[in-house]
Scaffold this motif. Structure first.
Motif, PDB file in Angstrom:
ATOM      1  N   SER A   1       0.827  -1.201   0.000  1.00  7.78           N
ATOM      2  CA  SER A   1       0.000   0.000   0.000  1.00  7.78           C
ATOM      3  C   SER A   1       0.864   1.255   0.000  1.00  7.78           C
ATOM      4  O   SER A   1       2.014   1.240   0.437  1.00  7.78           O
ATOM      5  CB  SER A   1      -0.926   0.006   1.220  1.00  7.78           C
ATOM      6  N   PRO A   2       0.305   2.354  -0.487  1.00  8.69           N
ATOM      7  CA  PRO A   2       1.060   3.611  -0.492  1.00  8.69           C
ATOM      8  C   PRO A   2       1.527   4.054   0.898  1.00  8.69           C
ATOM      9  O   PRO A   2       2.650   4.523   1.056  1.00  8.69           O
ATOM     10  CB  PRO A   2       0.085   4.617  -1.091  1.00  8.69           C
ATOM     11  N   VAL A   3       0.689   3.878   1.908  1.00  6.81           N
ATOM     12  CA  VAL A   3       1.069   4.303   3.260  1.00  6.81           C
ATOM     13  C   VAL A   3       2.254   3.474   3.764  1.00  6.81           C
ATOM     14  O   VAL A   3       3.204   4.014   4.345  1.00  6.81           O
ATOM     15  CB  VAL A   3      -0.132   4.202   4.232  1.00  6.81           C
ATOM     16  N   ILE A   4       2.220   2.187   3.537  1.00  5.10           N
ATOM     17  CA  ILE A   4       3.338   1.325   3.952  1.00  5.10           C
ATOM     18  C   ILE A   4       4.603   1.751   3.220  1.00  5.10           C
ATOM     19  O   ILE A   4       5.690   1.801   3.809  1.00  5.10           O
ATOM     20  CB  ILE A   4       3.002  -0.156   3.712  1.00  5.10           C
ATOM     21  N   ASN A   5       4.492   2.082   1.943  1.00 10.82           N
ATOM     22  CA  ASN A   5       5.663   2.507   1.184  1.00 10.82           C
ATOM     23  C   ASN A   5       6.236   3.821   1.686  1.00 10.82           C
ATOM     24  O   ASN A   5       7.453   3.991   1.731  1.00 10.82           O
ATOM     25  CB  ASN A   5       5.334   2.592  -0.310  1.00 10.82           C
TER      26      ASN A   5
END
Length: 93
Positions: free
Chosen positions: A38-42
């Motif tokens: 996910s973008p947040v994890i990245n």
């Protein structure tokens, strides 16, 4: 001097690896990580990678051996970039 070379090398590796994760995260694109894509994890993975690269550069005492630090940091970044441009972390070119 060996400490400068080793820490700078790994700072280059972690900084180069953090860049695509952070960029993909802030542009809201999915990108694979060991913790999901996910973008947040990245964003978090990229940010932590930048923090680790900065800490390694600090511990490398770059001011004592700037030439070795630049060469080894650049070499670490180049090797990781070549790795990702060829087989990559997930075995896909």
């Amino acid at each position: 001097m060996w400490q400068t070379a080793v820490f700078s090398f790994f700072a280059g590796i972690f900084g180069a690896n953090a860049t695509p994760h952070f960029v993909k995260g802030i542009t809201k694109e999915r990108f694979p990580t060991a913790f999901g894509g996910s973008p947040v994890i990245n964003v978090v993975v990229g940010w932590l990678g930048f923090l680790l690269a900065g800490a390694l550069a600090y511990w490398a005492h770059v001011d004592q051996n700037p030439g070795a630090a630049v060469i080894c940091g650049a070499l670490g970044a180049l090797l990781l970039a070549i790795f990702h441009a060829t087989i990559g972390a997930f075995g896909k070119p």
